[in-house]
Write an enzyme that holds these catalytic residues in place. Structure first.
Site, PDB file in Angstrom:
ATOM      1  N   ASP A  53       0.860  -1.173   0.000  1.00  0.00           N
ATOM      2  CA  ASP A  53       0.000   0.000   0.000  1.00  0.00           C
ATOM      3  C   ASP A  53       0.904   1.234   0.000  1.00  0.00           C
ATOM      4  OD1 ASP A  53       0.966   0.306   2.520  1.00  0.00           O
ATOM      5  OD2 ASP A  53      -0.915  -0.071   3.541  1.00  0.00           O
ATOM      6  N   ASP A 105      -7.691  -7.436   0.410  1.00  0.00           N
ATOM      7  CA  ASP A 105      -6.768  -7.655   1.526  1.00  0.00           C
ATOM      8  C   ASP A 105      -7.488  -7.231   2.783  1.00  0.00           C
ATOM      9  OD1 ASP A 105      -6.294  -4.593   1.097  1.00  0.00           O
ATOM     10  OD2 ASP A 105      -5.347  -5.055   3.002  1.00  0.00           O
TER      11      ASP A 105
END
Lengths: 376, 376
Positions: B92, B271
């Site tokens: 991320d 996720d």
């Protein structure tokens, strides 16, 4: 159970043997990973067996009795089934933990009254009920209930404590002979020598416990703070008296150096929290010395954890990565260090056995003890 | 990288695809276990691959940047080598953590200034340096730096935040195009849609980010407290606009039910920390519902952890044992629950793909969502 000695070292008291239990046989000298409350912390049962090659593990009666308790272990069909470990298990008697962990303990001739360190509830251990508890746990090897003296300990106090341990042994041995295993396999009962650091008491204690017909004998109350040479001396005193054809178990010991010296003095079995507890704190054992993986010097070291190691963590992870995990308090750091250290201990025991077999043990040991405890 | 769709479900927007990276290909829809600071907590790399069958994992740029830092990851030759995971990794952008974890954060047009939650040190993230950091980490898929709005969020604030995210995207995309991978394999860069719970903003954001030539697109800022139906509605709005031939990644989602509903609306990648974080707290997912293993009702349940499960922990350990481990705060409890839950999530994704392939997905999903989140 049967114990047979395959080889005596001619330059020391070391020997190689095999101890047969109904859950499998154990090659001695052996190290038993400590599975305190029904788990070797951070290690799956399959890792213990397939990767670490543990042959027998130790459970703590005190911890297991308090949580989950004997009722649940009994319902599961014994500790082996409860924890998913179908190999030999030894349980201590709870004596050591009662004196080191429990609160408000009170010692009487009858036994020990104590409060749980978990919830403060009141309990009593006696030589008899500790046999009963270990029957319920179903350990292949049960230990007698003893009083472990602290260090230092005055002669008079050590003598009195030893006499109490002997009286408790008589009662425990009797309870053992008059009770049956619960799960269809036999269980042994090892008496424990006490006597602090006093040679004459240790001798007296070894002689006393050797009068039982036990299949193995333990040396307790050592590695509690006394100098190493004193510990080695006490081992020599008692091993001169203990039956040569029975396994000898040195309780709670110790460092790789301690183990090598005790094997040279005729000890066959060991257990210690050091590989797992110290591992969780970032201390790694190697044949070349110990590593404090928290040190900044490892932060940028991309070599594998132990180039001489053969367990998967030694090959799949680097020192820099383990440094990061331990510094960051990541669970995986504790897992990796515990597996590395336990595999190291078990591999050390295997090498010890090989060196005894090949007659090289004594000269090899001299070289190894000079390097194995240095700090890298 | 190449993304190809093998099958579209005719009763829903679900689709099966394959995403190819230089570290291996990923079958979609896929779930990515979260490996926050370079480790999926409590799980060895070999367990992730061999037992859980994870195909790609996620790393958090914020955590990795602060510790161990990009210098060390760079010396190791990238995150894959540092952590011993030779399969795809997505990172991320750090945006979410800066706004949820860091102290004294200050947002400017330029980027975000924040203090480390570990040692209070001061840092700045910009769209450009977040590309640079992710180049150093070496993720197969990098994410654009965005601002994640909280819930609830006023329309005006959401609009302003979205516009900032778009400006940051332009700069990040430019930095991406003008930089090269460091380790000899290509890296992708996924833009992120924001816009809170406002359909028109979401639509505008999806249209804006779709103008880039990116190989995949993410939906951010959902599952932050809004009702599930609102989340599903926002997914429908943006998926109607996003290129149909590119993978769509719904960030930080979610429960098995959320995943099933999002797949039905055309999402390909997920996720979430739920399987590991909730697992460590004793929550287990099964096809029949969730289990709080801490409840007394499991104390005496000697059935295996999940009779429908096929990972080793499901077969080798019982509910009573896991209850004991979690109640006792044993590391092994966290390990077992994490492996069970992750394997469950990956198995769920595999079943989803099979049901899409066989044309049964839509009817099967209806049945499953009615039971999968009930409490057992």
């Amino acid at each position: 159970m049967k114990f047979s000695i395959g080889k005596y070292d001619i330059y020391s008291k070391a020997r190689c043997g095999r101890l047969e239990t109904e859950h499998g046989s154990i090659e001695t000298p052996i190290f038993m990973p400590v599975g305190t409350a029904g788990t070797v912390k951070g290690v799956h049962a399959r890792e213990l067996h397939n990767d670490i090659h543990a042959e027998i593990i130790l459970g703590n009666t005190y911890h297991l009795y308090l949580r989950p308790g004997t009722e649940i272990i009994g319902h599961a069909g014994g500790l082996h089934k409860f924890i998913g470990w179908n190999h030999p298990i030894l349980t201590d008697s709870g004596g050591y933990q009662v004196f080191s962990l429990a609160a408000n303990r009170k010692l009487t001739e009858e036994g020990a009254i104590f409060k749980s360190h978990i919830d403060g509830s009141k309990h009593t251990f006696t030589p008899e009920n500790v046999v009963e508890i270990q029957r319920k746990i179903g350990a292949d090897i049960m230990m007698a209930f003893d009083e472990c003296t602290p260090f230092p300990c005055e002669y008079k106090a050590a003598e009195k404590s030893m006499q109490l341990t002997h009286k408790w042994l008589d009662r425990g041995w009797n309870a053992y002979l008059n009770s049956d295993p619960l799960y269809g396999y036999s269980q042994l009962y090892f008496p424990i020598i006490q006597g602090s650091v006093y040679g004459d008491l240790r001798l007296q204690s070894a002689e006393y416990i050797a009068t039982t017909d036990a299949e193995g004998f333990a040396i307790g109350g050592l590695s509690v703070g006394e100098p190493h040479d004193t510990m080695y001396e006490m081992i020599e005193v008692v091993n001169a008296v203990l039956p040569a054809d029975k396994p000898r178990y040195l309780m709670g010991v110790g460092s790789p150096e301690n183990i090598l010296e005790a094997v040279a003095r005729g000890v066959d079995m060991f257990d210690c929290v050091m590989p797992t507890r110290n591992g969780r704190n970032g201390m790694l054992f190697t044949m070349n010395g110990t590593i404090n993986i928290k040190n900044k010097k490892w932060e940028n070291d991309y070599s594998t954890i132990d180039e001489e190691g053969d367990v998967f963590v030694d090959k799949e992870y680097t020192k820099a990565y383990l440094h990061h995990l331990i510094i960051s308090n990541e669970i995986l750091g504790a897992q990796i260090a515990s597996i590395h250290n336990l595999a190291f201990y078990l591999r050390l025991m295997k090498t010890i056995r090989e060196k005894i077999q090949s007659g090289e043990f004594y000269t090899w040991k001299k070289v190894v003890v000079s390097s194995i405890m240095q700090r890298l």
